[in-house]
Design a protein around this motif. Structure first.
Motif, PDB file in Angstrom:
ATOM      1  N   LEU A 436       0.862  -1.179   0.000  1.00 22.22           N
ATOM      2  CA  LEU A 436       0.000   0.000   0.000  1.00 22.22           C
ATOM      3  C   LEU A 436       0.901   1.234   0.000  1.00 22.22           C
ATOM      4  N   ALA A 439       1.132   7.080   1.475  1.00 26.95           N
ATOM      5  CA  ALA A 439       0.105   8.115   1.617  1.00 26.95           C
ATOM      6  C   ALA A 439      -1.235   7.493   1.993  1.00 26.95           C
ATOM      7  N   GLU A 440      -1.510   6.340   1.429  1.00 24.72           N
ATOM      8  CA  GLU A 440      -2.780   5.668   1.711  1.00 24.72           C
ATOM      9  C   GLU A 440      -2.783   5.161   3.155  1.00 24.72           C
ATOM     10  N   SER A 442      -1.164   6.385   5.590  1.00 22.38           N
ATOM     11  CA  SER A 442      -1.285   7.577   6.419  1.00 22.38           C
ATOM     12  C   SER A 442      -2.736   8.058   6.447  1.00 22.38           C
ATOM     13  N   ARG A 443      -3.380   8.069   5.306  1.00 24.09           N
ATOM     14  CA  ARG A 443      -4.765   8.543   5.226  1.00 24.09           C
ATOM     15  C   ARG A 443      -5.681   7.684   6.107  1.00 24.09           C
ATOM     16  N   ARG A 444      -5.499   6.372   6.011  1.00 19.63           N
ATOM     17  CA  ARG A 444      -6.373   5.483   6.783  1.00 19.63           C
ATOM     18  C   ARG A 444      -6.164   5.658   8.282  1.00 19.63           C
ATOM     19  N   SER A 447      -7.791   8.744   9.486  1.00 18.24           N
ATOM     20  CA  SER A 447      -9.254   8.660   9.564  1.00 18.24           C
ATOM     21  C   SER A 447      -9.688   7.991  10.862  1.00 18.24           C
ATOM     22  N   VAL A 481      -5.112  -0.702   9.263  1.00 14.57           N
ATOM     23  CA  VAL A 481      -5.054  -0.389   7.829  1.00 14.57           C
ATOM     24  C   VAL A 481      -5.811  -1.448   7.035  1.00 14.57           C
ATOM     25  N   ASN A 485     -10.621  -1.215   4.852  1.00 15.01           N
ATOM     26  CA  ASN A 485     -11.183  -1.490   3.529  1.00 15.01           C
ATOM     27  C   ASN A 485     -11.680  -2.924   3.409  1.00 15.01           C
ATOM     28  N   GLU A 489      -9.179  -6.946   0.283  1.00 14.66           N
ATOM     29  CA  GLU A 489      -8.108  -6.237  -0.400  1.00 14.66           C
ATOM     30  C   GLU A 489      -6.812  -7.061  -0.432  1.00 14.66           C
TER      31      GLU A 489
END
Lengths: 817, 349
Positions: A436, A439-440, A442-444, A447, A481, A485, A489
């Motif tokens: 992954l 940035a992804e 980090s975003r998760r 959130s 992480v 999702n 995944e």
């Protein structure tokens, strides 16, 4: 945790069907076990205001009322309730509305649709357009003294919505690591993260405290045990009027699974359910010296808790004390001596963080669990104490008329240390097996409320939020992480095998499997019994070993208070079970573990055991079958032992006077290899059999599987070729002492023979007739063979004659002709 | 002499007619061919025959003897055949009567289930290791990242035996027992009995079977993707290739990340029914990446090694496979139930 969706909606708004929200939560580890729709026990009832009332001309107890229901209209209603008066806000059922019988808790769409629509009635000569309703008529409670009275409400509004009666409640299983999800706020955070939306801002501000003078009180808070309680916040409120909570509050608590008590206690529970922070309310007037000290119980040995039970305290239990005495067991339950009651005027609200271990230990020891201790044990928000007091104060002002009687006293005795997890680049990918982008990741994490900064070179520095004590290392973050999702995944992949060699199997397992197959071939059916038995079972069937039975410290019941010493009790129980169900016969076996004390330590042993009862084999019309008896079970045991390659010779010996007391003394045998007892077999003692109401002989065996495996041949046995030259048979009839075991005769013959004797076999035993009493005749076949030539008659005769002579002398036997 | 011989022959042949009985034939044989029979007598009286005739007479005697013997044999053969025919029609059994059976036992369904599962795991390269039922706190809890007084311990109500020992609440002690002794690479399954303080009921039993499995190798070599691969392969081999498998996040103290594994409901195939509470899924096992604290407890460096672990409840799975709902069936040992299972380790449908 029960989550009413109307409550969730106060914290977050999601554009998704309920089913989709539940599916996403479940896949992310917050398992929704049930979706319950709750419906009011009425339809088309609205909030209305009584404008004026007057006496019914024809009845003393009835009133004529004019009610106003906003856009719905104005109506004239006849009402019999004693509490009806001008100005009150109540529930108005208009014409065409439906009411269930009024039995509490009987909601449900089907039922309400079946209820007849309300029609205009003429009561004592006056027409009534609908009716004003009691709580019972609305299915809210059993209350029927008067009509429902609301504190507030918009005329004409749907009553069901106003009281949260039309709702959907999710039943959610929260795993022990997710204490943060034990609140509406926590679940709202989860939903917000899963759907990528923002939480609604909840404005919580301190109310205005009373001016010094008036009712203001002073409190002093001290934390003597910061290791167990790092933070304690308290807020005094005065002018509180204790009474029942309004319906909406009671309803919410009930939907969330709690019982309403009074407006103050209900508020503490309401805030706990909303924010996850347990609160406690003390009667300030009962706190000596206006003091709160958080300390270990020390010399205080007992406290009577709110439920009226006197509890023993241990010195290390954390308590809340006033200047003199403990007034609560921290995080577990309040004390009766500081309880809020009907006369309480000033309260002290407690909002603290107690260490999970201390609450868990004390709660477990006292077998005292509460909604509060449940949350403390799982770890509450380390920073959520003051916010909860704000919310509680706001509600109490509204529903209990209280005012802040001083500022919040917030003691932070041991501030939470900053937490940081360093995520090396690729750390998450190498655990999950899917790459992954940083940035992804980090975003998760953001959130979920984490503070994420870059540590350079793809490294991330993650500070988990204060409400997630479970996030401590990279693996924890990998899970966060991954679950956001859904685990779909992550691809499914086959691992690289380093070796193509066939995988091994434990020898004891292989042996058990082979043993099982022999038993099946012998016609025994495999059973499984539970390892717990009564003490009597172990006394009756002590098994092979001599160790004392293993006692269970906390058994389910007296019948299951020990671990089995033997597999026999289970087999006997299975026999009895089947006979009680009209089975005429039962032949079973079990392979399993038994238990006994090995000195001071409990130890386990592998056993195989079997049972035979009733008709066994080879019978049909006109031909009698073999039934269970000593030789049937011995045959099975011999077949089994013979099936084990290279097993050392074993002997069957009649038991001594004290051993195998549960077996028939004349029809039982101990089985040994090289002087070590490996098992026993025989007929159940007639006394035991009659106790079990068995009509015919019951035979059993039990063998030590580990010992047998130890005596079986190791790998690499040599195979012998079949002999090429014929054998010569000579029979022999010996008259010997009746008590002499056949085994001894054969052993003597084997030991006395020349090397031409290949085998001896017993083929007949005869007693009585012309034989003197106390003697028996045994018929024996001797087989002579040489490996390298055909034997001549004279060679055989010579060898046989020598053998007879030696055996005759050795056994004191006579030859029978 | 010749005439006499001819007379003997023709009389004998006459008596050896096609319908001659067993005893008539025997009479002729004794009278003519017997030790004191007519032909023997003639041979004995040979010395009275002129020398030059002796060979011819002797020849004739032999000729007649051979002829009669052949005739007798043929007749006896025919009679035997007839007798056999007769007996075959007479000795008719009622073939619908029961046979004299050799008894045959039945395997317990739990054993069948365990063996079938282990066979699949074994074929997938998992070594089968037996471990112990009596454990200490360390191997059952502490090493598996259950701190003292942690609420996670309440998920497993434990039987205590005194002396610091307990009955294992799961087969996960196998992870600790094996990893303490050995170094990766490891691919192991540990079957065994587990114990929890539940009364025997439709849904639970104080003793039940589990299979623990784990695979450990150098960090990065065994990932969550492999966990999914291995378990999906196993579940399809066991339940059928059309089984849908779902992984969802969960919590176990000894794994991180953790995943519950669901399969499509065996009854409705995923459409939703009473058994799956209308979700279409049935929870079948727990799994996850072995928690770093577990690796530390056995002396592995989590930076060096990683792996996955899973635990599979045998009894519940067996119930699902058999389409029955009562756990007590496994421990009552009713032969009317057990008798339906085969006497071998073959898969049962």
């Amino acid at each position: 945790m029960k989550l009413p969706l109307s409550w969730l909606a106060e914290f977050v708004t999601v554009e998704a069907e309920v089913e989709e929200i539940c599916r996403r939560l479940t896949v992310a580890g917050v398992e929704v076990e049930n979706i319950a729709r709750v419906r009011p026990a009425f339809s088309d009832v609205v909030v209305a205001r009584v404008l004026k009332t007057e006496r019914h001309p024809n009845a003393d107890r009835l009133s004529l009322c004019e009610v106003e229901a906003g856009p719905v209209g104005r109506f004239s209603v006849v009402c019999g309730a004693p509490n009806v008066r001008a100005g009150m806000i109540t529930a108005y059922a208009r014409l065409g509305s439906r009411l269930m019988s009024g039995v509490h808790g009987q909601g449900g769409v089907e039922a309400i649709e079946q209820a007849p629509p309300l029609q205009a009635a003429v009561i004592r000569g006056i027409k009534s357009d609908g009716m004003l309703c009691s709580e019972r008529e609305l299915g809210l409670s059993q209350e029927h003294q008067g009509i429902l009275e609301l504190d507030e409400g918009e005329s004409g509004a749907d009553l069901a919505s106003a009281l949260y009666l039309d709702d959907t409640v999710l039943e959610i299983a929260i795993t022990p690591n997710r204490g943060d999800c034990l609140s509406v706020l926590g679940l709202a955070r989860e939903v917000a993260a899963l759907f990528g939306v923002k939480l609604k801002e909840i404005r919580l501000r301190p109310g205005k405290a009373l001016k010094p003078g008036s009712d203001q009180v002073t409190i002093a808070v001290g934390i003597d045990a910061p290791d167990l309680c790092p933070r304690y916040a308290a807020l005094p409120m005065a002018a509180v009027k204790i009474g029942p909570s309004p319906i909406w509050m009671r309803r919410r608590l009930e939907l969330a699974g709690m019982r309403p008590i009074n407006n103050v206690v209900d508020t503490t529970n309401y805030v706990m359910l909303a924010l996850g922070q347990p609160l406690h309310a003390f009667d300030y007037g009962k706190l000596a010296g206006g003091k709160i000290i958080v300390r270990r119980a020390g010399n205080d040995r007992e406290i009577t808790t709110l439920d009226g039970i006197q509890r023993a305290l241990m010195p290390d239990d954390l308590v809340i004390a006033d200047a003199e005495k403990p007034v609560a067991i921290a995080g577990v339950m309040g004390g009766g001596n500081s309880e809020v009651g009907a006369e309480t005027n000033t309260i002290l609200l407690e909002s603290a963080y107690f260490e999970p271990m201390t609450v868990a230990r004390t709660g477990r020891r006292l077998a005292l669990r509460s909604e509060a201790s449940y949350r403390f044990e799982r770890g509450i928000d380390r920073e959520g104490q003051v916010r909860a007091l704000y919310m509680a104060a706001e509600i109490i002002r509204k529903i209990a008329g209280g005012r802040e009687a001083g500022p919040i006293v917030d003691v932070d005795a041991r501030p939470a240390p900053p937490r940081e997890i360093v995520l090396e680049p690729g750390a998450i990918g190498s655990l999950l097996g899917v790459e992954l982008p940083t940035a992804e990741v980090s975003r998760r994490l953001k959130s979920l409320g984490a503070w994420v900064t870059s540590g350079g070179k793809g490294k991330l520095i993650v500070a988990p939020p204060s409400f997630r004590p479970d996030l401590n290392e990279p693996a924890d973050l990998a899970e966060e992480v991954a679950r956001l999702n859904g685990l779909e995944e992550i691809p499914a992949a086959a691992p690289d095998r380093r070796s193509a060699a066939p995988a091994a199997e434990d020898p004891s397992r292989i042996f058990a499997r082979a043993s099982r197959e022999v038993m099946l071939g012998c016609g025994l059916t495999e059973i499984k019994s539970i390892a717990f038995v009564a003490s009597d079972d172990n006394q009756a069937y002590p098994g092979i070993g001599t160790g004392k039975p293993v006692r269970v410290a906390n058994p389910i019941s007296a019948e299951l208070s020990e671990l089995r010493c033997s597999l026999i009790p289970g087999l006997v129980t299975a026999l009895r079970f089947n006979l009680n169900r009209q089975a005429g016969a039962f032949h079973g076996f079990e392979i399993g573990r038994v238990f006994a004390m090995d000195g001071e330590q409990a130890a386990e042993f592998e056993r195989i055991a079997g049972i035979g009862y009733g008709e066994y084999a080879m019978g049909t019309i006109g031909r009698e079958s073999i039934s269970a008896d000593f030789f049937m079970i011995k045959g099975i045991v011999e077949s089994y032992l013979e099936s084990i390659p290279g097993l050392a010779p074993r002997s069957f010996v009649a038991p001594g006077a004290t051993s195998l007391a549960f077996l028939h003394p004349g029809k039982s045998a101990a089985i040994s290899i090289e002087e070590r007892q490996i098992g026993y077999l025989g007929e159940l003692h007639p006394r035991a059999a009659s106790h079990l109401e068995l009509a015919t002989p019951c035979v059993i065996f039990e063998l030590d599987l580990t010992a047998i495996l130890a005596y079986a041949a190791a790998k690499g046995r040599r195979v012998e070729l079949p002999p090429r030259f014929p054998a010569v048979r000579r029979d022999l009839a010996l008259v010997v002492e009746q008590a002499l075991p056949a085994d001894k005769v054969l052993k003597t013959i084997r030991e006395s023979s020349s090397n031409l004797l290949e085998s001896v076999r017993l083929f007949d035993v005869y007693e009585g007739g012309s034989l003197p009493t106390g003697r028996k005749s045994v018929g024996i076949a001797c087989l002579y063979r040489a490996r390298d030539r055909t034997l001549t008659d004279s060679e055989v005769n010579r060898a046989h004659a020598e053998l007879i002579e030696r055996v005759r002398v050795g056994l004191g036997a006579e030859l029978r002709h | 002499m010749r005439e006499q011989l001819e007379q003997i022959r023709s009389r004998a042949l006459a008596e050896l007619a096609a319908e001659a009985t067993e005893s008539a034939i025997e009479d002729v044989r004794v009278r003519v061919l017997g030790r004191a029979g007519e032909l023997t007598e003639i041979m004995r009286g040979m010395r009275e025959v002129p020398a030059q005739e002796r060979p011819a007479i002797g020849q004739l005697v032999n000729q007649i003897k051979t002829e009669l013997e052949a005739r007798i044999e043929a007749l006896q053969g025919k009679l035997k055949e007839a007798a056999l025919e007769r007996s075959l029609t007479e000795a008719r059994l009622d073939v619908t009567l029961p046979g004299a059976k050799i008894p045959r036992g039945h395997l317990h369904p739990i054993t069948l289930t365990i063996e079938n599962m282990l066979r699949i795991f074994n074929a997938m390269g998992f070594e089968i290791v037996a471990t112990r039922d009596i454990e200490d706190d360390f191997h059952n809890f502490a090493a598996l990242n259950f701190p003292p007084d942690h609420p996670a311990r309440e998920m497993q109500d434990t039987f205590f035996l005194g002396g610091g020992l307990l009955l294992r609440t799961h087969t996960s002690n196998g992870q600790i027992r094996v990893m303490e002794q050995r170094r990766p690479p490891l691919a192991i399954v540990c079957p065994g009995n587990c114990y929890r303080r539940d009364e025997l009921s439709v849904r639970a039993s104080p003793m039940f079977s589990q299979i623990e499995g784990f695979m450990v190798d150098r960090a990065g070599r065994i990932t969550m993707a492999h966990l999914k691969g291995v378990l999906t392969e196993f579940l399809r081999a066991f339940f059928g290739s059309d089984t849908a498998v779902r992984f969802r996040a969960s919590f176990f103290p000894f794994t991180e990340p953790s995943a519950e594994v669901d399969i499509s409901c065996l009854l409705c195939g995923g459409k939703g029914c009473r058994i799956c509470k209308h979700s279409g899924w049935t929870e079948i096992l727990g799994s996850g990446m072995i928690h770093p604290n577990v690796l530390r407890a056995v002396g592995y460096d989590p930076a060096e090694y990683q792996g996955f672990a899973f635990g599979l409840g045998v009894d519940r799975t067996a119930l699902l496979r058999l389409g029955v709902e009562d756990m007590r069936l496994f421990f009552e040992n009713d032969v009317r139930f057990l008798g339906q299972f085969p006497a071998s380790n073959e898969r049962f449908a």
